[in-house]
Write an enzyme that holds these catalytic residues in place. Structure first.
Site: not given
Length: 147
Positions: A6, A36, A116
């Site tokens: 992402h 992911d 992230s």
């Protein structure tokens, strides 16, 4: 360089920053949207050592640290570090495209847009996961894709 899918999704050009002034072009080498995860390859060899993966098993209670770079920060001097413990190791579909089971390290370590895609480390600096998700509306339930 391993990061979250992402983080790179929808982008066509990539640079890996080693400092404010030193960027190395990179290309996407492999992706796993369902998990992911993405792997970027740099155009030139990086002159920094890679991080080792934790190869031994671990249980709940393991101390971990999430590293990241909030909002376009670049360079070690702008890196954030948050700490916590492993709450559980679960099979989940809350990451990526939710189309496949993913081994997830559940933790109370803060995971947000700033870290992230960065590594989650144990006390020896070994990577245990890739920071990926914070559960909206749930306090201190966050996760990293298990390595």
């Amino acid at each position: 360089v391993v990061t979250n899918y992402h983080v790179i999704e929808g982008c066509s050009e990539f640079e890996i920053y080693l400092s404010h002034d030193a960027a190395v072009p990179a290309t996407v080498k492999a992706t796993a949207p369902g998990a992911d995860l993405a792997v970027l390859e740099t155009a030139a060899p990086l002159k920094v050592p890679g991080l080792a993966l934790r190869t031994s098993s671990f249980d709940t209670g393991l101390a971990v640290w999430a590293l990241g770079f909030p909002g376009g920060a670049a360079g070690v001097d702008e890196m954030t570090v948050t700490d916590g413990i492993v709450s559980a190791i679960k099979t989940s579909r809350v990451v990526g495209t939710a189309s496949q089971d993913v081994q997830l390290v559940q933790t109370n370590t803060a995971i947000n847009q700033g870290n992230s895609g960065g590594p989650m480390l144990d006390e020896h600096g070994n990577v245990v996961g890739v920071n990926t998700v914070g559960v909206d509306g749930a306090q201190n339930i966050n996760g990293a894709v298990h390595v």
